[in-house]
Enzyme design. Sequence first.
Site, mmCIF file in Angstrom:
data_model
loop_
_atom_site.group_PDB
_atom_site.id
_atom_site.type_symbol
_atom_site.label_atom_id
_atom_site.label_comp_id
_atom_site.label_asym_id
_atom_site.label_seq_id
_atom_site.Cartn_x
_atom_site.Cartn_y
_atom_site.Cartn_z
ATOM 1 N N GLY A 12 -1.168 2.458 -5.008
ATOM 2 C CA GLY A 12 -0.690 3.447 -4.054
ATOM 3 C C GLY A 12 -0.241 2.799 -2.768
ATOM 4 O O GLY A 12 -0.763 1.759 -2.356
ATOM 5 N N ARG A 13 0.758 3.423 -2.133
ATOM 6 C CA ARG A 13 1.286 2.890 -0.878
ATOM 7 C C ARG A 13 1.694 4.063 -0.002
ATOM 8 O O ARG A 13 2.346 4.999 -0.455
ATOM 9 C CB ARG A 13 2.485 1.985 -1.152
ATOM 10 C CG ARG A 13 3.120 1.369 0.094
ATOM 11 C CD ARG A 13 4.307 0.513 -0.286
ATOM 12 N NE ARG A 13 3.881 -0.693 -0.989
ATOM 13 C CZ ARG A 13 3.638 -1.848 -0.396
ATOM 14 N NH1 ARG A 13 3.789 -1.973 0.906
ATOM 15 N NH2 ARG A 13 3.256 -2.891 -1.104
ATOM 16 N N GLY A 14 1.273 4.018 1.245
ATOM 17 C CA GLY A 14 1.621 5.076 2.186
ATOM 18 C C GLY A 14 2.105 4.499 3.492
ATOM 19 O O GLY A 14 2.364 3.287 3.612
ATOM 20 N N SER A 15 2.235 5.375 4.490
ATOM 21 C CA SER A 15 2.761 4.937 5.781
ATOM 22 C C SER A 15 1.759 4.070 6.530
ATOM 23 O O SER A 15 2.129 3.361 7.471
ATOM 24 C CB SER A 15 3.126 6.152 6.632
ATOM 25 O OG SER A 15 2.026 7.031 6.765
ATOM 26 N N GLY A 17 -1.041 2.129 4.842
ATOM 27 C CA GLY A 17 -1.624 0.993 4.141
ATOM 28 C C GLY A 17 -1.297 0.991 2.660
ATOM 29 O O GLY A 17 -0.531 1.817 2.170
ATOM 30 N N VAL A 18 -1.892 0.041 1.969
ATOM 31 C CA VAL A 18 -1.675 -0.142 0.536
ATOM 32 C C VAL A 18 -3.033 -0.127 -0.163
ATOM 33 O O VAL A 18 -4.014 -0.671 0.350
ATOM 34 C CB VAL A 18 -0.961 -1.483 0.244
ATOM 35 C CG1 VAL A 18 -0.606 -1.597 -1.234
ATOM 36 C CG2 VAL A 18 0.288 -1.607 1.109
ATOM 37 N N VAL A 19 -3.086 0.510 -1.333
ATOM 38 C CA VAL A 19 -4.324 0.573 -2.115
ATOM 39 C C VAL A 19 -4.117 -0.202 -3.418
ATOM 40 O O VAL A 19 -3.099 -0.041 -4.097
ATOM 41 C CB VAL A 19 -4.721 2.026 -2.434
ATOM 42 C CG1 VAL A 19 -6.024 2.062 -3.239
ATOM 43 C CG2 VAL A 19 -4.883 2.825 -1.143
ATOM 44 N N ASP A 236 -7.217 16.981 7.102
ATOM 45 C CA ASP A 236 -6.047 16.716 6.251
ATOM 46 C C ASP A 236 -6.408 16.932 4.788
ATOM 47 O O ASP A 236 -6.069 16.114 3.925
ATOM 48 C CB ASP A 236 -5.530 15.293 6.481
ATOM 49 C CG ASP A 236 -4.115 15.090 5.918
ATOM 50 O OD1 ASP A 236 -3.412 16.105 5.714
ATOM 51 O OD2 ASP A 236 -3.719 13.938 5.685
#
Length: 408
Positions: A12-15, A17-19, A236
Amino acid sequence: MEELYTLDREVGRGSYGVVFEGHMAKTGHRVAIKRLPCSNPECIELYLQELWAMRATAKNHVNVIALHSCLLQTGSRSLKPLKPGKLPLRLVESVLKGSVVNPQKGRRSKTLSNTPRRTNSASRLQDKTNTVLGRKKSEEGRKSTGSDSLTPQRPPSRAMKRSAQRELEEEDEEEVEQAGSLRCLALWLVMEYCDGGDLNQYLLSRPPDADRNHSVVLQLCSAVAFLHALGITHRDLKPDNVLVCVTPKGPVIKVADFGLSKMSGAVANGEQCRQHFSSTCGSDFYMAPEVWGGLSYTAQADIFSLGVMFWAVLERITFVEEGTTQEQLGTYVCKGRWLMPLGEDLWENADLQLCIPMKFKRAPPLPPPPGPSVCALLLDMLALNPDARPSADQLEARVRSALRDDSH
């Protein structure tokens, strides 16, 4: 503490960080490893909030994601574990000053320049893909300089007693922290791994099942009641931030991603104080009306978000957000060809009457619609007035009662 983690693949990747999926080299136990780059004070503040909330929950609830450890990246290949209850002073200073604080020029710690004990005793990550820790850059640096003082090395002597070595390491860590010469490049959160993906992926990839949906709703009730009892407001809640572990007995739900959470330890008369927040944050389709309106709000905003999720899960209502192709569970109001978040429409139209069950725009195959008792509860959870919504500690009992009444 000496643990060796290996990164297997990015999941997973978001605004922020990266998992990665990874495992502990010694035990083979699978873990999720989240890298949060400390590049600006706004992001750092979110990371520290997430770390603080996850430490508060520890491993005390089956429906809240468990944090195994936290590591501070101080060089291209070096990490050190953070002690329980401690925060990196350099990161706290960056948040308070509003700019990323760099180490003082020309000052180096003897533990980094002369002694390999720090990096050897700290946890290290081996990255099979070479995408995170910059192995290539590290190798190029060694070619030009001939050495890399930040690269973990084997101690020159293993004769030192372990207890004495640990004592010296702790002293060195305190000296480095006090000297302010430690670079803070990223935080790494090592968490339990969830093999079922997020709630969207898990439920929408399977035929609807009423018992499974009821289990999901009840587990979410339990998780949020636990968080609110600790004084943690998530802010959230949405299907993307709910992970699933697949077990022979059914899905185990895990509330995750505490970057926007807020904590309050104040307790009065045995009850959690209703702390008010002012920051407008969250995800559009799950935000409460008072958040949309820019008013101060309390933990009851989480109950509205749960109401949106519960309605979507029970009726299998989905939408595709503008600019994306991923189908998501969520409820909304139709305005011609446009979809409007419930919270926004309620804020603009206090007399809005929600139609539960929705009876349209549901994703096939369709589950049976919720009964009258559940529909009445959903209307309470989605009330414009936050005080009219049930509190988290009441919610699980009310959901059980409504499901029981409708089954008859």
